[in-house]
Each structure stands twice: as structure tokens, then as C-alpha cells.
Design an enzyme around this catalytic site. Structure first.
Site, mmCIF file in Angstrom:
data_model
loop_
_atom_site.group_PDB
_atom_site.id
_atom_site.type_symbol
_atom_site.label_atom_id
_atom_site.label_comp_id
_atom_site.label_asym_id
_atom_site.label_seq_id
_atom_site.Cartn_x
_atom_site.Cartn_y
_atom_site.Cartn_z
ATOM 1 N N LYS A 13 0.825 -1.211 0.000
ATOM 2 C CA LYS A 13 0.000 0.000 0.000
ATOM 3 C C LYS A 13 0.860 1.264 0.000
ATOM 4 O O LYS A 13 0.559 2.225 -0.687
ATOM 5 C CB LYS A 13 -0.912 0.047 1.233
ATOM 6 C CG LYS A 13 -1.926 -1.069 1.305
ATOM 7 C CD LYS A 13 -2.891 -0.856 2.479
ATOM 8 C CE LYS A 13 -2.195 -0.770 3.828
ATOM 9 N NZ LYS A 13 -1.628 -2.047 4.287
ATOM 10 N N ARG A 88 -9.504 1.081 8.953
ATOM 11 C CA ARG A 88 -9.001 -0.247 9.260
ATOM 12 C C ARG A 88 -9.974 -1.042 10.114
ATOM 13 O O ARG A 88 -9.716 -2.194 10.426
ATOM 14 C CB ARG A 88 -7.722 -0.082 10.067
ATOM 15 C CG ARG A 88 -6.486 -0.743 9.465
ATOM 16 C CD ARG A 88 -5.316 -0.255 10.287
ATOM 17 N NE ARG A 88 -4.117 -0.998 10.135
ATOM 18 C CZ ARG A 88 -3.056 -0.563 9.447
ATOM 19 N NH1 ARG A 88 -3.106 0.561 8.779
ATOM 20 N NH2 ARG A 88 -1.967 -1.271 9.440
ATOM 21 N N ARG A 127 11.700 -6.590 4.980
ATOM 22 C CA ARG A 127 11.679 -5.174 5.330
ATOM 23 C C ARG A 127 12.239 -4.974 6.743
ATOM 24 O O ARG A 127 12.917 -3.987 7.019
ATOM 25 C CB ARG A 127 10.233 -4.663 5.253
ATOM 26 C CG ARG A 127 10.102 -3.190 5.554
ATOM 27 C CD ARG A 127 8.736 -2.654 5.167
ATOM 28 N NE ARG A 127 7.754 -2.866 6.197
ATOM 29 C CZ ARG A 127 6.454 -2.588 6.059
ATOM 30 N NH1 ARG A 127 5.988 -2.128 4.913
ATOM 31 N NH2 ARG A 127 5.614 -2.772 7.044
ATOM 32 N N ARG A 133 12.119 -1.331 11.009
ATOM 33 C CA ARG A 133 10.943 -0.719 11.625
ATOM 34 C C ARG A 133 10.602 -1.527 12.866
ATOM 35 O O ARG A 133 10.574 -2.755 12.819
ATOM 36 C CB ARG A 133 9.774 -0.755 10.627
ATOM 37 C CG ARG A 133 9.007 0.538 10.628
ATOM 38 C CD ARG A 133 7.980 0.564 9.550
ATOM 39 N NE ARG A 133 6.767 -0.157 9.950
ATOM 40 C CZ ARG A 133 5.663 -0.143 9.221
ATOM 41 N NH1 ARG A 133 5.623 0.501 8.095
ATOM 42 N NH2 ARG A 133 4.611 -0.814 9.627
ATOM 43 N N ARG A 144 0.101 -8.711 13.410
ATOM 44 C CA ARG A 144 -0.512 -7.735 12.512
ATOM 45 C C ARG A 144 -1.339 -8.422 11.426
ATOM 46 O O ARG A 144 -2.391 -7.922 11.027
ATOM 47 C CB ARG A 144 0.563 -6.828 11.900
ATOM 48 C CG ARG A 144 0.990 -5.734 12.891
ATOM 49 C CD ARG A 144 2.385 -5.246 12.634
ATOM 50 N NE ARG A 144 2.535 -4.629 11.351
ATOM 51 C CZ ARG A 144 3.658 -4.645 10.635
ATOM 52 N NH1 ARG A 144 4.732 -5.274 11.098
ATOM 53 N NH2 ARG A 144 3.714 -4.046 9.490
HETATM 54 P P1 ADP Z 1 1.258 -1.762 7.902
HETATM 55 O O1 ADP Z 1 0.091 -1.629 6.962
HETATM 56 O O2 ADP Z 1 2.485 -2.288 7.231
HETATM 57 O O3 ADP Z 1 0.918 -2.480 9.175
HETATM 58 P P2 ADP Z 1 1.028 1.025 8.769
HETATM 59 O O4 ADP Z 1 2.095 2.040 8.668
HETATM 60 O O5 ADP Z 1 -0.227 1.269 8.008
HETATM 61 O O6 ADP Z 1 1.733 -0.319 8.347
HETATM 62 O O7 ADP Z 1 0.613 0.834 10.315
HETATM 63 C C1 ADP Z 1 1.541 0.579 11.328
HETATM 64 C C2 ADP Z 1 0.819 0.457 12.681
HETATM 65 O O8 ADP Z 1 0.184 1.713 12.989
HETATM 66 C C3 ADP Z 1 -0.314 -0.560 12.752
HETATM 67 O O9 ADP Z 1 0.139 -1.861 13.063
HETATM 68 C C4 ADP Z 1 -1.207 0.033 13.842
HETATM 69 O O10 ADP Z 1 -0.683 -0.231 15.129
HETATM 70 C C5 ADP Z 1 -1.090 1.514 13.615
HETATM 71 N N1 ADP Z 1 -2.142 2.045 12.723
HETATM 72 C C6 ADP Z 1 -1.958 2.625 11.509
HETATM 73 N N2 ADP Z 1 -3.136 3.019 10.980
HETATM 74 C C7 ADP Z 1 -4.093 2.661 11.861
HETATM 75 C C8 ADP Z 1 -5.517 2.763 11.894
HETATM 76 N N3 ADP Z 1 -6.207 3.330 10.902
HETATM 77 N N4 ADP Z 1 -6.172 2.260 12.966
HETATM 78 C C9 ADP Z 1 -5.514 1.708 13.982
HETATM 79 N N5 ADP Z 1 -4.183 1.568 14.023
HETATM 80 C C10 ADP Z 1 -3.466 2.039 12.981
#
Ligand code: ADP
Length: 187
Positions: A13, A88, A127, A133, A144
Site C-alpha cells: 500500500k 481499518r 523489510r 521498523r 498484525r
Molecule cells: P502496515 O500496513 O504495514 O501495518 P502502517 O504504517 O499502516 O503499516 O501501520 C503501522 C501500525 O500503525 C499498525 O500496526 C497500527 O498499530 C497503527 N495504525 C496505523 N493506521 C491505523 C488505523 N487506521 N487504525 C488503527 N491503528 C493504525
């Protein structure tokens, strides 16, 4: 045009979001980036969010709703946005509908990026080694992916019923996937 990029962690994404934002001239809003910035800046919101992120859990909806209300309501978002990593959960999706609806706008397309689970794990572990990260450890990766299935996958039906969902095959070259997405959006 208001577009959502939906897909599990590791589906690409972020990569596709950056390309598409450029191509379509749409500002990209990533809750993951906003949260990481808040953590790095040491804000109270960042401090609250960090514990969840480190464990691979979703940050509670009320924290996210505050973040997205600000950005979706800002003048920069009035011409449409590309949402990456949110909504989400179903309550987040309902909040997005409400915030856009109040402004006479709606979700036009939801791009579901599909990648098999073994490939997701492989990418996320790769990654983890390259970027370090802190939520890319083997344990949090597993968590996750589980949280995605449990809390985010229900959004597929939510948007499919509305006729705005487009399936995007997420395996192939970055450029091929970008082309597929461009076609899905009539760009
Ligand atoms: P990825 O899709 O690789 O998990 P993101 O950068 O989108 O990476 O998200 C990293 C973390 O940030 C998630 O595991 C969550 O803890 C938090 N997060 C991001 N966006 C949201 C959201 N919309 N609602 C709840 N938690 C979120």
C-alpha cells in the site's frame, strides 16, 4: 475523487500509494505515517499510540478518529484524497463516511491489494532486516496479519456491497501493479 487503499500489512500500500498519489495528483493520507510522526515528535498522542503499534495491535478507534477528522476536514482534502492504511475497522469506515458525507462527498473507489499470506510474511521479514521498523519483528508480523484478518478484512464486504471495491493483484512488478491500479481508476 476519494480513494482507499485496502490490503494486509506488506501488500504494498505504501509503495503504490506514493506512486498513485503522484500520478493522480491526490494528497495521500497515511495514518501509519501520522502515528509514526507523532511518536517521533513525542506528542501525548504518540505516547499513547506507541504501545499498541509496538505490539502489532491497532491503535484505538477514538485516537484514529481524532487524527482523521482533522485531515479529512482540512482544505487540502477538499479536492479528494488517497487514504492509505485507514479505515481499518468498521467504526473507522463509518466515521469516514460521515466526515465525507457532511461535506457532500463519498468514497469513490476502494482498491483491495491482494497478496498470498506466505508472500506477505516474506516481504515483512525482508523489510524488517532492511529498514528496522520496530513493528517488523517476527512476533508482531504474525500479530498484525491476524489483526488484519479479524478487524480489517470485514471492510472488504462493507465496500463490495456498495459496488466500489476493485480487486488488484498485488504480486508482480511495481510498475505492473501501478498500471492495474491506474486502469481501475480510469487514469
Ligand atoms: P502496515 O500496513 O504495514 O501495518 P502502517 O504504517 O499502516 O503499516 O501501520 C503501522 C501500525 O500503525 C499498525 O500496526 C497500527 O498499530 C497503527 N495504525 C496505523 N493506521 C491505523 C488505523 N487506521 N487504525 C488503527 N491503528 C493504525
Amino acid at each position: 475523487m476519494n480513494v482507499i487503499l485496502l490490503g494486509p500489512p506488506g501488500s504494498g500500500k505504501g509503495t503504490q500509494g506514493a506512486l498513485l498519489s503522484e500520478r493522480a495528483g491526490l494528497p495521500r493520507i497515511s495514518t501509519g505515517d501520522l502515528l509514526r510522526e507523532a511518536v517521533a515528535a513525542g506528542t501525548p498522542l504518540g505516547a499513547q499510540a506507541q504501545g499498541y503499534m509496538d505490539r502489532g495491535l491497532l491503535v484505538p478507534d477514538e485516537i484514529i478518529l481524532g487524527l482523521i477528522a482533522d485531515v479529512l476536514g482540512s482544505p487540502g482534502a477538499a479536492g479528494g484524497v488517497l487514504m492509505d492504511g485507514f479505515p481499518r475497522t468498521v467504526p473507522q469506515a463509518e466515521a469516514v463516511d460521515r466526515l465525507l458525507g457532511e461535506r457532500g462527498r463519498q468514497i469513490d473507489r476502494v482498491l483491495l491489494i491482494e497478496v498470498p499470506e506466505h508472500e506477505l510474511e516474506r516481504r515483512l521479514l525482508g523489510r524488517a532486516r532492511v529498514q528496522g521498523r520496530c513493528d517488523d519483528t517476527p512476533e508482531t508480523i504474525h500479530e498484525r496479519l491476524r489483526v488484519y484478518e479479524e478487524q480489517t478484512a470485514p471492510l472488504v464486504e462493507y465496500y463490495r456491497r456498495r459496488g466500489v471495491l476493485v480487486d488488484i493483484p498485488g504480486v508482480g512488478s511495481i510498475e505492473d501493479i501501478a498500471q492495474f491500479i491506474a486502469k481501475a481508476l480510469d487514469l
